[in-house]
Design a protein around this motif. Structure first.
Motif, PDB file in Angstrom:
ATOM      1  N   SER A  23       0.818  -1.067   0.019  1.00 39.67           N
ATOM      2  CA  SER A  23      -0.219   0.298   0.014  1.00 39.67           C
ATOM      3  C   SER A  23       1.015   1.216  -0.037  1.00 39.67           C
ATOM      4  O   SER A  23       2.104   0.995   0.253  1.00 39.67           O
ATOM      5  CB  SER A  23      -0.934  -0.087   1.220  1.00 39.67           C
ATOM      6  OG  SER A  23      -0.431   0.088   2.559  1.00 39.67           O
ATOM      7  N   GLU A  24       0.453   2.309  -0.239  1.00 38.14           N
ATOM      8  CA  GLU A  24       0.974   3.641  -0.205  1.00 38.14           C
ATOM      9  C   GLU A  24       1.290   4.238   1.274  1.00 38.14           C
ATOM     10  O   GLU A  24       0.731   3.760   2.088  1.00 38.14           O
ATOM     11  CB  GLU A  24       0.418   4.558  -1.019  1.00 38.14           C
ATOM     12  CG  GLU A  24      -0.179   4.434  -2.367  1.00 38.14           C
ATOM     13  CD  GLU A  24      -0.880   5.464  -3.168  1.00 38.14           C
ATOM     14  OE1 GLU A  24      -1.381   6.397  -2.423  1.00 38.14           O
ATOM     15  OE2 GLU A  24      -1.117   5.312  -4.474  1.00 38.14           O
ATOM     16  N   GLU A  25       2.286   4.856   0.986  1.00 40.91           N
ATOM     17  CA  GLU A  25       2.794   5.563   2.338  1.00 40.91           C
ATOM     18  C   GLU A  25       1.725   6.708   2.925  1.00 40.91           C
ATOM     19  O   GLU A  25       1.290   7.472   2.179  1.00 40.91           O
ATOM     20  CB  GLU A  25       4.173   6.461   2.333  1.00 40.91           C
ATOM     21  CG  GLU A  25       4.696   7.132   3.421  1.00 40.91           C
ATOM     22  CD  GLU A  25       6.019   7.659   3.208  1.00 40.91           C
ATOM     23  OE1 GLU A  25       6.161   8.711   3.988  1.00 40.91           O
ATOM     24  OE2 GLU A  25       6.797   7.341   2.410  1.00 40.91           O
ATOM     25  N   GLY A  26       1.640   6.642   4.338  1.00 41.09           N
ATOM     26  CA  GLY A  26       0.791   7.506   4.795  1.00 41.09           C
ATOM     27  C   GLY A  26       1.550   8.443   5.952  1.00 41.09           C
ATOM     28  O   GLY A  26       2.446   7.965   6.464  1.00 41.09           O
ATOM     29  N   HIS A  27       0.945   9.576   6.234  1.00 40.27           N
ATOM     30  CA  HIS A  27       1.780  10.354   7.281  1.00 40.27           C
ATOM     31  C   HIS A  27       0.825  11.243   7.831  1.00 40.27           C
ATOM     32  O   HIS A  27      -0.370  11.461   7.295  1.00 40.27           O
ATOM     33  CB  HIS A  27       2.875  11.028   6.827  1.00 40.27           C
ATOM     34  CG  HIS A  27       2.794  12.159   5.814  1.00 40.27           C
ATOM     35  ND1 HIS A  27       2.278  11.967   4.533  1.00 40.27           N
ATOM     36  CD2 HIS A  27       2.580  13.451   6.119  1.00 40.27           C
ATOM     37  CE1 HIS A  27       2.087  13.156   3.834  1.00 40.27           C
ATOM     38  NE2 HIS A  27       2.346  14.184   4.728  1.00 40.27           N
ATOM     39  N   VAL A  28       1.259  11.712   9.272  1.00 36.08           N
ATOM     40  CA  VAL A  28       0.325  12.816   9.858  1.00 36.08           C
ATOM     41  C   VAL A  28       1.367  13.760  10.343  1.00 36.08           C
ATOM     42  O   VAL A  28       2.379  13.351  10.967  1.00 36.08           O
ATOM     43  CB  VAL A  28      -0.514  12.313  10.654  1.00 36.08           C
ATOM     44  CG1 VAL A  28       0.176  11.473  11.773  1.00 36.08           C
ATOM     45  CG2 VAL A  28      -1.352  13.261  11.329  1.00 36.08           C
ATOM     46  N   LYS A  29       1.131  15.112  10.315  1.00 36.64           N
ATOM     47  CA  LYS A  29       2.217  16.062  10.850  1.00 36.64           C
ATOM     48  C   LYS A  29       1.689  16.464  12.299  1.00 36.64           C
ATOM     49  O   LYS A  29       0.607  16.666  12.493  1.00 36.64           O
ATOM     50  CB  LYS A  29       2.135  17.311   9.963  1.00 36.64           C
ATOM     51  CG  LYS A  29       2.866  17.219   8.640  1.00 36.64           C
ATOM     52  CD  LYS A  29       2.832  18.558   7.893  1.00 36.64           C
ATOM     53  CE  LYS A  29       3.451  18.203   6.573  1.00 36.64           C
ATOM     54  NZ  LYS A  29       3.570  19.633   5.590  1.00 36.64           N
ATOM     55  N   THR A  30       2.655  16.381  13.158  1.00 33.34           N
ATOM     56  CA  THR A  30       2.528  16.448  14.475  1.00 33.34           C
ATOM     57  C   THR A  30       2.942  17.835  15.226  1.00 33.34           C
ATOM     58  O   THR A  30       2.707  18.186  16.411  1.00 33.34           O
ATOM     59  CB  THR A  30       3.009  15.479  15.199  1.00 33.34           C
ATOM     60  OG1 THR A  30       4.352  15.427  15.255  1.00 33.34           O
ATOM     61  CG2 THR A  30       2.429  14.027  14.886  1.00 33.34           C
ATOM     62  N   GLY A  31       3.621  18.598  14.280  1.00 32.86           N
ATOM     63  CA  GLY A  31       4.333  19.790  14.974  1.00 32.86           C
ATOM     64  C   GLY A  31       5.337  19.624  15.805  1.00 32.86           C
ATOM     65  O   GLY A  31       6.525  18.665  15.669  1.00 32.86           O
ATOM     66  N   SER A  40       5.029  18.321  18.777  1.00 36.58           N
ATOM     67  CA  SER A  40       4.685  17.238  19.753  1.00 36.58           C
ATOM     68  C   SER A  40       5.668  16.112  19.202  1.00 36.58           C
ATOM     69  O   SER A  40       5.906  15.766  18.296  1.00 36.58           O
ATOM     70  CB  SER A  40       3.310  17.097  19.404  1.00 36.58           C
ATOM     71  OG  SER A  40       2.885  15.969  20.131  1.00 36.58           O
ATOM     72  N   LEU A  41       5.924  15.246  20.515  1.00 31.13           N
ATOM     73  CA  LEU A  41       6.693  14.219  20.450  1.00 31.13           C
ATOM     74  C   LEU A  41       5.932  13.009  20.346  1.00 31.13           C
ATOM     75  O   LEU A  41       6.228  11.840  20.752  1.00 31.13           O
ATOM     76  CB  LEU A  41       7.675  13.970  21.509  1.00 31.13           C
ATOM     77  CG  LEU A  41       8.660  15.200  21.671  1.00 31.13           C
ATOM     78  CD1 LEU A  41       9.597  15.175  22.807  1.00 31.13           C
ATOM     79  CD2 LEU A  41       9.485  15.082  20.311  1.00 31.13           C
ATOM     80  N   SER A  42       4.415  13.028  19.909  1.00 30.86           N
ATOM     81  CA  SER A  42       3.852  11.965  20.002  1.00 30.86           C
ATOM     82  C   SER A  42       2.940  12.043  18.506  1.00 30.86           C
ATOM     83  O   SER A  42       2.448  13.072  18.201  1.00 30.86           O
ATOM     84  CB  SER A  42       2.840  11.518  21.216  1.00 30.86           C
ATOM     85  OG  SER A  42       2.090  12.684  21.531  1.00 30.86           O
ATOM     86  N   GLY A  43       2.334  10.867  18.314  1.00 25.09           N
ATOM     87  CA  GLY A  43       1.053  11.150  17.263  1.00 25.09           C
ATOM     88  C   GLY A  43       0.242   9.754  17.212  1.00 25.09           C
ATOM     89  O   GLY A  43       0.429   8.733  17.950  1.00 25.09           O
TER      90      GLY A  43
END
Length: 698
Positions: free
Chosen positions: A76-84, A86-89
Motif C-alpha cells: 500500500s502507499e505511504e501515509g503520514h500525519v504532521k504533529t508539529g 509534539s513528540l507523539s502522534g
C-alpha cells in the motif's frame, strides 16, 4: 606524478566542503529517535482504538523542530500525519488492519536540516496494551491481596502479572513475577505490624504489559516486640559530668513488630528506691524527646544508680534493658584511640593489645561521640561492638570547626561500664575566636604577670597549638604551649622598663592559623630608690614648712618670755633631773608639735638654793667637822681654793629641796675618787655649776 598530487588535493577540498555543508543535526540525532507504538484498550475495547506512537527529541532541545509520523502497510502507499513540535502522534483505525504488518518511522525538520528515524516493523495484534489492573481485596494475616484484569473483560486470555512492594522505611521496590493469576499471598518474610505498599501490572496473552496499578497500602498484623533495647547515657562534654540523661535507640522494624505505643522506665535510686514511669509516644514533647533514630528521657539522673527500660505495643513488650549509671570518674589522659574525621564520616580505632584498663569478663565495647555545646541528649550517638572488633565508623553530617568528643568504654555482662579513653576531634579546623579574660594581675617595676582563660571548646574552633604573646613596638613574640588540662593560664613578662606604659597582645593559634588579637594595657611601677626619692621630694616642702613654723615659735618665745626665766635664755641651769622645766618637756614630747606651738620657759622655776655660811670653812673628807676647823686667818687665795673645792663636794651631795632626801637618786653622787678630791671636777660641774666664791661674790 604532479597530476596525481593535484587530484588528491582537489578530492580533499571537495570532501572538506561536503563535511562543512552536511547538517550537523543529523549526526547528532538520538538513537532513541525511533517510535514506540501500542494500541490502548479504552473502556474495555481493545479493537476500535487507534495506534499511539511516542518518540524522543531528534535534535538539541534548544533547536526548534517539527515532526511528522509516517507509516506504510504491505502493498500500500505511504501515509503520514504532521504533529508539529509534539513528540507523539496517532494512526487512526482506518489506516491499519488488526493482526497485520505495519512499518512506522518519524521525520524531523529544523533550520539546520532534517533527520529520519529508523523504521519499526510490528504486528498490530501484538501491540495491544491493557489498562492497569485494580486491586480489589486484601487482608492482614496472612498478608494477601487480589485484583482484576481488563484482558478478561476484553475477551482476551490473561498473559502474565508482576507484583512489587516496599515498606514505609524502604524506598526501593522489591519485584516478583507471579504468572497468570490475579491474587498473591506473601511468604513468612513479612514483618509484623508494618505498612506495606503494593502495585500490580498484567499483560494479555498476545499483547504488551500494562502500566503499574495505583499503590495499595496495607498493614501486616502486629506481634509483641522482640529483643532488647539499646540503652545508653549522655553525660555531656566532658564525659564526667555529675548529671546525665538516659537515651535509647528506636527498635528497628523487625523487632518492633508493630507500632510502639510507649516505654516503661524504672529508675533505681542510690537509696534502693525504685520509681516506674510510663511514657507514651503520643504525649506532647516534654519528658520524652525523639527524632528519627533515637529518644531520650528529659529527666535528671543525679541520684539514679541504674535504669531498666522496655518498649511496648498493643501485643506486648520487650524484655527490660538494664544500664548501670556509674559514679563519674576522672577522664584518662592517655590516648588509647585513633580518630579520623571529616564532614561525612567518623572512624574510631584502637589497639586490642594495648594496656587498656581491664574489666573482668567484659562482653563489648561502646564507642560514642558528643558534639560540644549541645544539650544533653542532642548531637549524640553511640555504637556497640563485640570485644574482638577494634574499628567502628559513624556516617552522618559533622559540622566544620565544631569539636566532637569521642569516647571508648568497656561494658561487662552485667551492664557495668568503664571509661577507657576520650579525645576531642574536628571534621575541619578553623581559626579560633578571641582569647577570653585576658588581663594583667600583678605589676612590678620590671615585670608583670598576665592571666587568660582557654574558654569553652565551642570558642576554639580547632586544636589550639599555642598562644602567642607580644608587646606593641617590640619584635619578640612569646609562644606559650596550650594545656587542655588547664582552663586558665599565666605568663610572666620580663625585662620591662620601670615607670613606662605598655600595650601587650595575645592570640590563640590552631592548624588553620591565628585568631584575632586581644589587647591589655598597663604601666610598670617605679624602682624602689626612685620611689624613695620621689617621696623625699614630695615631703621636702612640708619639712621646710615645719622648720619655718619652729623658728617662728622660737621667735615668739623670745618675745613673750623676755621677763621670764627660760631654759633657752639662761646661761647656767640647775640639774635637769630636779627641774620641773624638764618634767614639763617630758609631757610636751608626747605631742610632736608641742615644741613648735609652746615656748619652753618656766615663769617661776623652782631652783634649789644653797645655804652659804660665811663663818664656817668648808671641810672635805670623812674626818672633817665644823667644830675642828681652825680660826686662823689664811691667805685669801688659799682660802678661796679650799672653799671652792669643798663647795663642789658639798654640791654633789646636795638634794633638791622639792625632792625627798635619800641615799640614791638623781641628786645623789657617790664619794669622789682621789683624783676628784685633788681638784679634777666633772664636765657638768665645770660648765653649769657656780663655785662657792662666785656664790659669795653674788
Amino acid at each position: 606524478m604532479g597530476s596525481n598530487v593535484m587530484a588528491l588535493l582537489i578530492a580533499g577540498w571537495l570532501l572538506l566542503i561536503l563535511l562543512v555543508n552536511m547538517p550537523n543535526d543529523v549526526a547528532a540525532a538520538d538513537p532513541r529517535f525511533e517510535p514506540k507504538c501500542h494500541i490502548p484498550c479504552e473502556d474495555n475495547n481493545c479493537w476500535l482504538p487507534r495506534i499511539h506512537c511516542f518518540w524522543d527529541q531528534a535534535f538539541d532541545p534548544q533547536v526548534p523542530a517539527n515532526y511528522s509520523l509516517h507509516w506504510k502497510r504491505v502493498h500500500s502507499e505511504e501515509g503520514h500525519v504532521k504533529t508539529g513540535a509534539s513528540l507523539s502522534g496517532f494512526i487512526d483505525r482506518v489506516h491499519f488492519s488488526m493482526n497485520s504488518e505495519l512499518r512506522v518511522w518519524v521525520k524531523a525538520e529544523s533550520q539546520r536540516g532534517s533527520a529520519k528515524s529508523q523504521e519499526v516493523v510490528f504486528n498490530t495484534g501484538y501491540i495491544v496494551k491493557p489498562a492497569a489492573p485494580k486491586i480489589t481485596w486484601s487482608q492482614q494475616d496472612p498478608l494477601e491481596l487480589s485484583w482484576n484484569s481488563t484482558c478478561n473483560e476484553a475477551h482476551l486470555s490473561l498473559g502474565s502479572c508482576d507484583v512489587r512492594f516496599r515498606t514505609e522505611a524502604n524506598k526501593m521496590w522489591l519485584e516478583e513475577e507471579i504468572g497468570a493469576q490475579v491474587n498473591y499471598e506473601f511468604s513468612d518474610a513479612v514483618q509484623p505490624g508494618v505498612f506495606y505498599e503494593f502495585q500490580v501490572r498484567c499483560s494479555c496473552a498476545t499483547g504488551l504489559m500494562s502500566d503499574w496499578s495505583a499503590s495499595h497500602r496495607i498493614r501486616s498484623s502486629e506481634r509483641a516486640p522482640t529483643g532488647e533495647m539499646d540503652v545508653w547515657k549522655d553525660c555531656g562534654v566532658p564525659a564526667t559530668n555529675i548529671d546525665c540523661v538516659i537515651t535509647w535507640k528506636k527498635l528497628p522494624i523487625f523487632q518492633a513488630n508493630g507500632h510502639i505505643l510507649g516505654y516503661e522506665v524504672t529508675l533505681l535510686s542510690k537509696h534502693s528506691t525504685a520509681v516506674s514511669v510510663n511514657i507514651s509516644t503520643a504525649e506532647p514533647r516534654g519528658r520524652l524527646v525523639c527524632n528519627e533514630m533515637q529518644c531520650y528521657l528529659n529527666s535528671s539522673l543525679t541520684s539514679v544508680s541504674s535504669v531498666n527500660i522496655s518498649a511496648y505495643n498493643a501485643q506486648g513488650a520487650t524484655e527490660p534493658s538494664y544500664l548501670a549509671i556509674p559514679t563519674p570518674d576522672k577522664e584518662r589522659n592517655e590516648q588509647a584511640i585513633d580518630v579520623r574525621m571529616n564532614t561525612e564520616n567518623l572512624s574510631v580505632s584502637w589497639d586490642l593489645h594495648s594496656q587498656l584498663p581491664d574489666i573482668n569478663s567484659f562482653k563489648e565495647y561502646v564507642v560514642q561521640y558528643k558534639q560540644a555545646g549541645r544539650r544533653l541528649g542532642q548531637g549524640f550517638s553511640w555504637m556497640r561492638v563485640n570485644e574482638s572488633r577494634a574499628l567502628v565508623t559513624f556516617r552522618g553530617h559533622f559540622e566544620k570547626s565544631t569539636p566532637y568528643q569521642v569516647s571508648l568504654f568497656k561494658v561487662t555482662h552485667n551492664g557495668q561500664s568503664q571509661h577507657v579513653s576520650s579525645v576531642i576531634e574536628y571534621s575541619h579546623q578553623g581559626t579560633p575566636l578571641k582569647v577570653p579574660s585576658f588581663k594583667v594581675t600583678s605589676i612590678a617595676a620590671t615585670h608583670v604577670t598576665l592571666f587568660w582563660e582557654s574558654g569553652p571548646l565551642t570558642m576554639q574552633k580547632g586544636h589550639i597549638l599555642c598562644y602567642q604573646i607580644g608587646v606593641h613596638g617590640q619584635k619578640s613574640v612569646y609562644n606559650v604551649t596550650y594545656s587542655p588540662r588547664n582552663t586558665s593560664h599565666t605568663f610572666e613578662l620580663l625585662d620591662l622598663n620601670p615607670d613606662q606604659e605598655y600595650e601587650v597582645w595575645i592570640k590563640a593559634v590552631t592548624k588553620a592559623g591565628p585568631g584575632p588579637n586581644v589587647i591589655a594595657r598597663f604601666k610598670t611601677k617605679q624602682q624602689e630608690h626612685l620611689h624613695l626619692q620621689s617621696h623625699i621630694l614630695t615631703l621636702l616642702p612640708l619639712v621646710c614648712l615645719l622648720v619655718m613654723l619652729g623658728c617662728l615659735s622660737i621667735a615668739l618665745s623670745f618675745h613673750r618670755g623676755a621677763s621670764k626665766v627660760c631654759v633657752c635664755l639662761n646661761e647656767r641651769v640647775p640639774d635637769p633631773y630636779n627641774s620641773t622645766i624638764f618634767k614639763m618637756m617630758k609631757y610636751q614630747m608626747t605631742d610632736p608639735l608641742a615644741w613648735i606651738c609652746t615656748p619652753i620657759c618656766e615663769p617661776h622655776p623652782t631652783i634649789s638654793f644653797l645655804e652659804v655660811v660665811a663663818n664656817q670653812r668648808p671641810r672635805c673628807g670623812k674626818d672633817s667637822h665644823p667644830e675642828s676647823q681652825t680660826t686662823k686667818p689664811a691667805s685669801t687665795s688659799g682660802q678661796r681654793d679650799q672653799t671652792h673645792r669643798c663647795a663642789r663636794e658639798e654640791y654633789r651631795k646636795m638634794v633638791d629641796s622639792d625632792e625627798e632626801k635619800g641615799t640614791s637618786g638623781p641628786g645623789y653622787m657617790e664619794d669622789s675618787s682621789d683624783e676628784e678630791e685633788e681638784g679634777v671636777a666633772s664636765g657638768y660641774e665645770k660648765h653649769f655649776m657656780p663655785t662657792s666664791v662666785e656664790i659669795l661674790e653674788a
